[in-house]
Write a protein that holds these residues in place. Structure first.
Motif, PDB file in Angstrom:
ATOM      1  N   VAL A   1     -71.516  27.164  47.247  1.00  0.00           N
ATOM      2  CA  VAL A   1     -70.399  28.057  47.531  1.00  0.00           C
ATOM      3  C   VAL A   1     -70.871  29.468  47.207  1.00  0.00           C
ATOM      4  CG1 VAL A   1     -69.411  27.780  45.216  1.00  0.00           C
ATOM      5  CG2 VAL A   1     -67.922  28.447  47.097  1.00  0.00           C
ATOM      6  N   GLY A   2     -70.331  30.457  47.929  1.00  0.00           N
ATOM      7  CA  GLY A   2     -70.899  31.798  47.831  1.00  0.00           C
ATOM      8  C   GLY A   2     -70.426  32.664  46.687  1.00  0.00           C
ATOM      9  N   MET A   3     -69.205  32.432  46.197  1.00  0.00           N
ATOM     10  CA  MET A   3     -68.677  33.351  45.186  1.00  0.00           C
ATOM     11  C   MET A   3     -67.548  32.713  44.393  1.00  0.00           C
ATOM     12  SD  MET A   3     -66.730  35.961  47.742  1.00  0.00           S
ATOM     13  CE  MET A   3     -65.587  35.349  48.945  1.00  0.00           C
ATOM     14  N   SER A   4     -67.110  33.437  43.351  1.00  0.00           N
ATOM     15  CA  SER A   4     -66.005  32.973  42.522  1.00  0.00           C
ATOM     16  C   SER A   4     -65.390  34.152  41.786  1.00  0.00           C
ATOM     17  CB  SER A   4     -66.487  31.928  41.509  1.00  0.00           C
ATOM     18  OG  SER A   4     -65.409  31.453  40.730  1.00  0.00           O
ATOM     19  N   PHE A   5     -64.112  34.012  41.462  1.00  0.00           N
ATOM     20  CA  PHE A   5     -63.410  34.994  40.628  1.00  0.00           C
ATOM     21  C   PHE A   5     -63.208  34.357  39.257  1.00  0.00           C
ATOM     22  CE2 PHE A   5     -62.321  35.854  45.006  1.00  0.00           C
ATOM     23  CZ  PHE A   5     -62.223  37.233  45.104  1.00  0.00           C
ATOM     24  N   THR A   6     -64.282  34.070  38.576  1.00  0.00           N
ATOM     25  CA  THR A   6     -64.212  33.322  37.323  1.00  0.00           C
ATOM     26  C   THR A   6     -63.959  34.246  36.141  1.00  0.00           C
ATOM     27  OG1 THR A   6     -65.304  31.569  36.058  1.00  0.00           O
ATOM     28  CG2 THR A   6     -66.672  33.430  36.784  1.00  0.00           C
ATOM     29  N   ASP A   7     -63.743  33.660  34.966  1.00  0.00           N
ATOM     30  CA  ASP A   7     -63.509  34.502  33.792  1.00  0.00           C
ATOM     31  C   ASP A   7     -64.817  35.126  33.327  1.00  0.00           C
ATOM     32  OD1 ASP A   7     -64.513  32.946  31.124  1.00  0.00           O
ATOM     33  OD2 ASP A   7     -63.794  31.514  32.606  1.00  0.00           O
ATOM     34  N   ILE A   8     -64.695  36.279  32.716  1.00  0.00           N
ATOM     35  CA  ILE A   8     -65.879  37.074  32.366  1.00  0.00           C
ATOM     36  C   ILE A   8     -66.726  36.393  31.300  1.00  0.00           C
ATOM     37  CG2 ILE A   8     -64.855  38.497  30.527  1.00  0.00           C
ATOM     38  CD1 ILE A   8     -66.227  40.915  31.996  1.00  0.00           C
ATOM     39  N   LEU A   9     -66.096  35.635  30.406  1.00  0.00           N
ATOM     40  CA  LEU A   9     -66.840  34.939  29.362  1.00  0.00           C
ATOM     41  C   LEU A   9     -67.796  33.913  29.965  1.00  0.00           C
ATOM     42  CD1 LEU A   9     -67.345  34.316  26.377  1.00  0.00           C
ATOM     43  CD2 LEU A   9     -65.381  32.758  26.439  1.00  0.00           C
ATOM     44  N   THR A  10     -67.319  33.200  30.982  1.00  0.00           N
ATOM     45  CA  THR A  10     -68.156  32.199  31.646  1.00  0.00           C
ATOM     46  C   THR A  10     -69.291  32.848  32.429  1.00  0.00           C
ATOM     47  OG1 THR A  10     -66.316  30.634  31.840  1.00  0.00           O
ATOM     48  CG2 THR A  10     -68.141  30.365  33.390  1.00  0.00           C
ATOM     49  N   ALA A  11     -68.982  33.946  33.112  1.00  0.00           N
ATOM     50  CA  ALA A  11     -69.957  34.559  34.020  1.00  0.00           C
ATOM     51  C   ALA A  11     -71.029  35.387  33.323  1.00  0.00           C
ATOM     52  CB  ALA A  11     -69.220  35.441  35.027  1.00  0.00           C
ATOM     53  N   MET A  12     -70.686  35.976  32.173  1.00  0.00           N
ATOM     54  CA  MET A  12     -71.565  36.951  31.534  1.00  0.00           C
ATOM     55  C   MET A  12     -73.021  36.501  31.376  1.00  0.00           C
ATOM     56  SD  MET A  12     -70.402  39.404  28.322  1.00  0.00           S
ATOM     57  CE  MET A  12     -69.183  38.222  27.850  1.00  0.00           C
ATOM     58  N   PRO A  13     -73.287  35.339  30.823  1.00  0.00           N
ATOM     59  CA  PRO A  13     -74.697  34.947  30.629  1.00  0.00           C
ATOM     60  C   PRO A  13     -75.473  34.848  31.933  1.00  0.00           C
ATOM     61  CG  PRO A  13     -73.213  33.496  29.409  1.00  0.00           C
ATOM     62  CD  PRO A  13     -72.364  34.313  30.318  1.00  0.00           C
ATOM     63  N   TYR A  14     -74.833  34.391  32.995  1.00  0.00           N
ATOM     64  CA  TYR A  14     -75.515  34.199  34.281  1.00  0.00           C
ATOM     65  C   TYR A  14     -75.732  35.523  35.008  1.00  0.00           C
ATOM     66  CZ  TYR A  14     -74.269  29.427  33.194  1.00  0.00           C
ATOM     67  OH  TYR A  14     -74.139  28.209  32.562  1.00  0.00           O
ATOM     68  N   VAL A  15     -74.827  36.477  34.785  1.00  0.00           N
ATOM     69  CA  VAL A  15     -75.015  37.815  35.355  1.00  0.00           C
ATOM     70  C   VAL A  15     -76.188  38.495  34.670  1.00  0.00           C
ATOM     71  CG1 VAL A  15     -74.001  40.114  35.630  1.00  0.00           C
ATOM     72  CG2 VAL A  15     -72.609  38.067  36.066  1.00  0.00           C
ATOM     73  N   LYS A  16     -76.265  38.358  33.358  1.00  0.00           N
ATOM     74  CA  LYS A  16     -77.320  39.029  32.594  1.00  0.00           C
ATOM     75  C   LYS A  16     -78.706  38.465  32.913  1.00  0.00           C
ATOM     76  CE  LYS A  16     -74.359  40.479  28.753  1.00  0.00           C
ATOM     77  NZ  LYS A  16     -74.410  41.900  29.119  1.00  0.00           N
ATOM     78  N   THR A  17     -78.767  37.175  33.311  1.00  0.00           N
ATOM     79  CA  THR A  17     -80.067  36.571  33.644  1.00  0.00           C
ATOM     80  C   THR A  17     -80.367  36.629  35.135  1.00  0.00           C
ATOM     81  OG1 THR A  17     -79.023  34.378  33.774  1.00  0.00           O
ATOM     82  CG2 THR A  17     -80.012  35.011  31.667  1.00  0.00           C
ATOM     83  N   GLY A  18     -79.456  37.221  35.921  1.00  0.00           N
ATOM     84  CA  GLY A  18     -79.699  37.379  37.349  1.00  0.00           C
ATOM     85  C   GLY A  18     -79.375  36.170  38.192  1.00  0.00           C
ATOM     86  N   LYS A  19     -78.793  35.137  37.595  1.00  0.00           N
ATOM     87  CA  LYS A  19     -78.445  33.944  38.360  1.00  0.00           C
ATOM     88  C   LYS A  19     -77.184  34.145  39.193  1.00  0.00           C
ATOM     89  CE  LYS A  19     -80.725  30.744  35.185  1.00  0.00           C
ATOM     90  NZ  LYS A  19     -80.563  29.593  34.251  1.00  0.00           N
ATOM     91  N   LEU A  20     -76.380  35.135  38.809  1.00  0.00           N
ATOM     92  CA  LEU A  20     -75.215  35.536  39.584  1.00  0.00           C
ATOM     93  C   LEU A  20     -75.193  37.050  39.653  1.00  0.00           C
ATOM     94  CD1 LEU A  20     -72.404  33.216  38.115  1.00  0.00           C
ATOM     95  CD2 LEU A  20     -73.599  32.931  40.294  1.00  0.00           C
ATOM     96  N   ARG A  21     -74.558  37.591  40.690  1.00  0.00           N
ATOM     97  CA  ARG A  21     -74.444  39.040  40.833  1.00  0.00           C
ATOM     98  C   ARG A  21     -72.963  39.426  40.687  1.00  0.00           C
ATOM     99  NH1 ARG A  21     -76.300  39.979  46.066  1.00  0.00           N
ATOM    100  NH2 ARG A  21     -78.408  39.915  45.229  1.00  0.00           N
TER     101      ARG A  21
END
Length: 325
Positions: free
Chosen positions: A200-220
């Motif tokens: 799936v291409g995207m999500s409007f997830t909570d910031i706590l869940t997304a933060m680690p993956y954004v910081k490692t480049g796994k999500l934008r």
């Protein structure tokens, strides 16, 4: 001598007569139950348990945490709404049972604006719009343009029908004129797994869940869904400042008691919770988890917020067409 004995006896009788009344009005005089209308283990559970553990020194009593999960928070909310309004049963509620569910479910046995006596607004956890790195967009305007150039091809994952991660997409579609397709999952974990895997291409997830993956480049990260930027990720612009004025979605947290709970007991609870929330230890912990602390912690402020959120989500739920039994 007889007069002195009589006076002493009279004094003891008066003391005996008045002592139970004095202690009966001493609040709290026994443990307080804090109901969490969700299962153990999630961010709501963790925050509630932190507050319960820290508040003991402020009220002189233990606060017992009790998970009563089911029906999107409705089971726990109904239990608290029907509890004795004596200040000994509280709920650590969220957007679902305190606002969204009133219009999402065909029938609930409580009214979020009438069944509870607000105690304190804790704060809110922003959602964040994240995309898989394979999607060739780096901002909200680029996402909107891509969607309109490729109609019907973009989908977003949510933790379930009626969740903030679902309704955030509904509101986005309404404001941006996009046609993102909603894919509900049974929880944040499964939704995140498919997003990370590119199913799936995207999500409007909570910031706590997304933060680690954004910081490692796994999500934008494309945009924070709240009106103001998140303190946890201040470098990420809001969706609203990228062209969708009025876009504001988050999960809020508040503590409520059954309607009819005496105002003086609500005041005791409000003061105690406010002291805990203001402590450096709790402030630092909650901030690290992405929580944006409430600026107005008066009980009436929470009452007003619940009323406005209930009205807002009623409109969004109608637009979504979602309806649960």
């Amino acid at each position: 001598m007889q007069k002195r004995t009589f006076l002493l006896a009279a004094s003891c009788a008066l003391a005996t007569a008045f002592t139970p009344a004095v202690y009966a009005d001493s609040y709290p005089s026994k443990p307080i139950t804090l109901v969490i209308p969700f299962p153990p283990g999630g961010p709501t559970d963790a925050m509630a348990r932190t507050l319960a553990a820290e508040i003991r020194d402020r009220i002189g009593q233990t606060m017992v945490v009790e998970n009563r999960a089911g029906a999107g928070g409705n089971i726990g909310a109904e239990y608290v709404a029907r509890a004795e309004p004596d200040g000994y049963t509280l709920m650590f509620g969220t957007s679902g049972p305190l606002a969204i569910n009133a219009s999402l479910y065909r029938k609930i046995n409580y009214d979020p604006t009438r069944s509870f006596a607000p105690v304190i607004r804790v704060g809110h956890l922003p959602n964040i719009l994240v995309v898989h790195p394979s999607l060739p967009v780096k901002s909200v305007p680029e996402l909107i343009a891509y969607s309109k150039a490729h109609p019907g091809t973009l989908s977003y994952a949510s933790s379930g029908n009626g969740a903030s991660s679902h309704l955030a997409g509904v509101m986005f579609n309404a404001l941006a004129g996009t046609d993102f397709q909603h894919i509900p999952y049974k929880g944040t974990g499964p939704a995140l797994n498919d997003l990370l895997g590119g199913q799936v291409g995207m999500s409007f997830t909570d910031i706590l869940t997304a933060m680690p993956y954004v910081k490692t480049g796994k999500l934008r990260a494309l945009g924070v869904t709240t009106a103001a930027r998140s303190h946890a990720m201040p470098e990420v612009p809001t969706v609203a400042e990228q062209g969708l004025a009025g876009y504001d979605v988050s999960v809020f947290f508040g503590i409520v008691a059954p309607a009819g709970t005496p105002a003086d007991r609500i005041a005791v609870l409000n003061k105690a919770f406010a002291a805990v929330l203001a402590s450096p230890k709790v402030k630092e912990l909650f901030a690290s988890q992405g929580l944006e602390a409430a600026t107005d912690i008066r009980p009436q402020a929470l009452a007003q917020f619940i009323a406005s959120e209930t009205a807002k989500w009623s409109t969004v739920v109608k637009q979504s067409g979602a309806q649960l039994d």
